[in-house]
Structures are given as C-alpha cells and as structure tokens.
Write an enzyme that holds these catalytic residues in place. Structure first.
Site, PDB file in Angstrom:
ATOM      1  N   LYS A 193      -3.923  -2.040  15.539  1.00 52.78           N
ATOM      2  CA  LYS A 193      -3.426  -1.173  16.948  1.00 52.78           C
ATOM      3  C   LYS A 193      -4.666  -1.018  17.709  1.00 52.78           C
ATOM      4  CE  LYS A 193       0.318   1.596  14.803  1.00 52.78           C
ATOM      5  NZ  LYS A 193       0.045   1.738  13.372  1.00 52.78           N
ATOM      6  N   GLU A 209       0.814  -1.158   0.110  1.00 54.39           N
ATOM      7  CA  GLU A 209       0.070   0.011   0.165  1.00 54.39           C
ATOM      8  C   GLU A 209       0.995   1.355   0.017  1.00 54.39           C
ATOM      9  OE1 GLU A 209      -1.603   1.937   3.551  1.00 54.39           O
ATOM     10  OE2 GLU A 209      -1.308  -0.040   4.552  1.00 54.39           O
ATOM     11  N   ALA A 262     -13.581   1.346   6.352  1.00 55.32           N
ATOM     12  CA  ALA A 262     -13.923   0.808   5.078  1.00 55.32           C
ATOM     13  C   ALA A 262     -13.259  -0.428   4.772  1.00 55.32           C
ATOM     14  CB  ALA A 262     -13.669   1.683   3.871  1.00 55.32           C
ATOM     15  N   ASP A 263     -11.661  -0.689   5.384  1.00 53.91           N
ATOM     16  CA  ASP A 263     -10.989  -1.785   5.283  1.00 53.91           C
ATOM     17  C   ASP A 263     -11.717  -3.109   5.575  1.00 53.91           C
ATOM     18  OD1 ASP A 263      -9.077  -0.078   4.810  1.00 53.91           O
ATOM     19  OD2 ASP A 263      -7.979  -0.433   6.467  1.00 53.91           O
TER      20      ASP A 263
HETATM   21  N1  PSU Z   1      -3.546   1.357  10.757  1.00 56.68           N
HETATM   22  C1  PSU Z   1      -2.361   1.248  11.042  1.00 56.68           C
HETATM   23  N2  PSU Z   1      -1.267   2.088  10.118  1.00 56.68           N
HETATM   24  C2  PSU Z   1      -1.765   2.312   8.985  1.00 56.68           C
HETATM   25  C3  PSU Z   1      -3.267   2.707   8.744  1.00 56.68           C
HETATM   26  C4  PSU Z   1      -3.977   1.877   9.599  1.00 56.68           C
HETATM   27  O1  PSU Z   1      -1.769   0.774  11.868  1.00 56.68           O
HETATM   28  O2  PSU Z   1      -1.032   2.828   7.887  1.00 56.68           O
HETATM   29  C5  PSU Z   1      -3.583   2.949   7.281  1.00 56.68           C
HETATM   30  C6  PSU Z   1      -3.903   2.008   6.119  1.00 56.68           C
HETATM   31  O3  PSU Z   1      -3.785   2.703   5.203  1.00 56.68           O
HETATM   32  C7  PSU Z   1      -5.391   1.673   6.496  1.00 56.68           C
HETATM   33  C8  PSU Z   1      -5.950   3.070   6.881  1.00 56.68           C
HETATM   34  O4  PSU Z   1      -5.932   1.071   5.449  1.00 56.68           O
HETATM   35  O5  PSU Z   1      -4.981   3.692   7.724  1.00 56.68           O
HETATM   36  C9  PSU Z   1      -7.395   2.979   7.622  1.00 56.68           C
HETATM   37  O6  PSU Z   1      -8.020   4.324   7.684  1.00 56.68           O
HETATM   38  P1  PSU Z   1      -9.391   4.405   8.439  1.00 56.68           P
HETATM   39  O7  PSU Z   1      -9.105   4.140   9.624  1.00 56.68           O
HETATM   40  O8  PSU Z   1      -9.573   5.850   8.207  1.00 56.68           O
HETATM   41  O9  PSU Z   1     -10.158   3.761   7.398  1.00 56.68           O
END
Ligand code: PSU
Ligand code: MN
Length: 303
Positions: A160, A25, A142-143
C-alpha cells in the site's frame, strides 16, 4: 522437528505425500479486518485454496505453540479476540513460546513458521515495507529482512502507498529479493493495479513461478521471492479516492505520534474508516485472488 511447532494432521499428511500446501497469515485475521468479516474471509480463503488443488495452512501462535494449520474453531477464536492478540514479529517468537501466549503472525513470522514446517509458498494481502519518512523514523518492516533471509515464495498484491513504494523496492534490491509481477511489468499498489514503479520480471503462469522458485532453491540462494499479483480490475479502487485517504491517515498518525508496531495497524484501520466498506471489499477480493495464484503455483511446484 522444532519442539515448539505443531503441524496439523491434514497439512502434515499433504507435506509427507509431496502434495501442495499454501501458508496463510493470521495478522490479517486479528488486526486486518473487523469481526465477523475476518473469520468469513479466512474460511473462504482456505476454501479457494482447496478448490485450486492445495491444502491451506493458516499460521498462528496459540498458547505458545507455533501452529501450521488451524481448525475452524481456532480461526473463530482468533477472529473474535481480534487486536487483543499480540501482533507477533520475529522478536516476539521466543517470548510468546516461553510464556505460552497467543500471537498473530505477520508476513515475517508466517514465513518463518512456514519454512520450519516445510511449506514453500504463502499467500497474503500486502506486505510491510519502508514507511514514508523512514529516513528520519527508520521505520522499516521486519518483513523485508525476512524476505532477505527465508526461502519462501510470498504472493501479495504489492504494498500500500502507506509505504514509500520506491524505497521498499530499493531495499528489496539491496537484499537480493527478486520482485516478480504476475502477468504485469508494473508493481501493483494493493488497492490499485499500478504504483508507477516496475517489477524486476514479469511472469505469466503459475508453472513459470514454480519453475523460477525451483531454480532459486537449486542454486542454493538464501532468501525469499516476492510475487506481486495485481488486484482484479473490477475490484480496483479509484486512485483519486484511495490516495487522499492514505495521505489523511498518515497525517493523523503523525499528529497522534503513533510509532513502532502500532503504525501499520493504525494506518490500515484509518484508511478503512475513511473509505468505508469499499476498501474492505477490495481487500477481501485481492486476498482471494492471491490465494488462487498461490494454490495453482503450489500445485505446479509439486509436479
Ligand atoms: N500491510 C497490509 N496489510 C496487512 C499488513 C501489512 O496491507 O495486513 C500486516 C501484515 O501482517 C504485515 C504487517 O506483515 O502488517 C507488517 O507490519 P509492520 O509494518 O509493523 O512490520
Ligand atoms: Mn514498523
């Protein structure tokens, strides 16, 4: 092929020849780490994937093109521009392509573009999930929905505890996403090897991961597979250091009223700020470890 997709030459040659390819990514490059460590790490991750027998395909959106495979110059451009680049989730894809803009791919968009390109496996650090307090904020990454939809194997180091790990696992269960532990029964928590929760299945070798994914595909099952690979012991952080730092970051986030897509980058940056270089070093090492497992598994998938 999708008219917005560019697969770089080396990646295309590997895919055509049935050789192993691992997607990576780009949000981790532009939003996850400071320059120049982000570029150094991205280049090193690609090197580790090569050393373990696969071709790396870092995924990003550049000038409205969906890129599977970046050049060293493109990685440098992405790392230098950093958080100025829009963090691109599923809902951003069409607008960025329509306007010819850049986007940093999260786990969601990396899975989407990997799948469009025919790449089956992807290595990252951590995934997004159900945030603490989601019962009122409804902040769910959304993941998780992408894992429910798109048939790609994602190798990460767990999530985390900026997230509610228990609720994240409940959501994945509802959506039918298998959560595998590489060599462990315990769901890792990114900086630490254990979260206090269990995975669905312990899987011990890259061959078994490849075999599982083959069966998952042959059954015609929708959706992805989440592989959680614990951080190597020597790089794991002391829970008594990392947990209070995370609590403090969440408090600050709530106090400042940060919402939506800004939440995760804010929390990640704050945790790093509080813990100094230690958490950055752990973060880099666990990404290397995931890249290695993903490359070995990609190779096993091709046998
Ligand atoms: N969690 C981590 N490191 C990251 C991310 C999440 O420990 O780099 C990044 C990844 O790209 C993940 C995104 O897909 O944040 C998720 O963002 P959100 O919670 O806004 O969906
Ligand atoms: Mn969110």
């Amino acid at each position: 092929m999708n008219k917005y997709l560019d697969i770089n030459e080396e990646v295309k040659a590997a895919l055509d020849a049935g050789k192993p390819v691992v997607a990576l990514e780009s949000t981790i490059i532009s939003h996850g780490m400071p320059y120049p460590q982000n570029v150094e790490t991205a280049i090193k991750v690609e090197q580790i994937i090569r050393e373990n027998g696969a071709v790396p395909a870092t995924i990003a959106i550049i000038g409205g093109r969906l890129k599977a495979g970046l050049t060293a110059d493109e990685i440098e451009y992405f790392g230098k521009k950093g958080p100025e680049i829009r963090k691109a989730s599923r809902r951003d894809l069409a607008m960025l392509c329509a306007r010819g803009e850049d986007g940093a791919c999260t786990v969601t968009t990396t899975m989407m573009i990997a799948h469009m390109a025919g790449i089956k496996i992807f290595a990252t650090g951590g995934i997004g999930g159900v945030h603490r307090g989601a019962e009122t904020t409804m902040d769910i990454s959304a993941d998780l929905e992408e894992l429910a939809t798109t048939p790609v194997m994602v190798v990460c180091a767990g999530c985390k505890s900026i997230l509610d790990i228990g609720l994240t696992l409940e959501y994945l269960e509802t959506k039918g996403v298998p959560v595998l532990g590489f060599g462990t029964e315990d769901m890792p928590a990114f900086y630490t090897q254990k979260s206090g929760f269990k995975v669905d299945y312990k899987v011990d070798t890259p061959e078994d991961l490849a075999n599982f994914f083959r069966t998952h595909s042959e059954l015609g099952l929708r959706g992805g597979v989440l592989v959680t690979n614990p951080i190597p012991d020597e790089y794991a952080m002391d829970p008594d250091v990392i947990n209070p730092a995370i609590d403090c970051a969440i408090e600050e986030c709530n106090r400042l009223g940060i919402k939506g897509k800004e939440t995760t980058p804010f929390l990640l940056a704050k945790v790093k700020e509080i813990t100094g270089g230690d958490s950055l070093d752990s973060n880099i090492q666990l990404v290397f470890n995931n890249a290695r497992v993903a490359a070995l598994t990609a190779a096993a998938m091709c046998r």
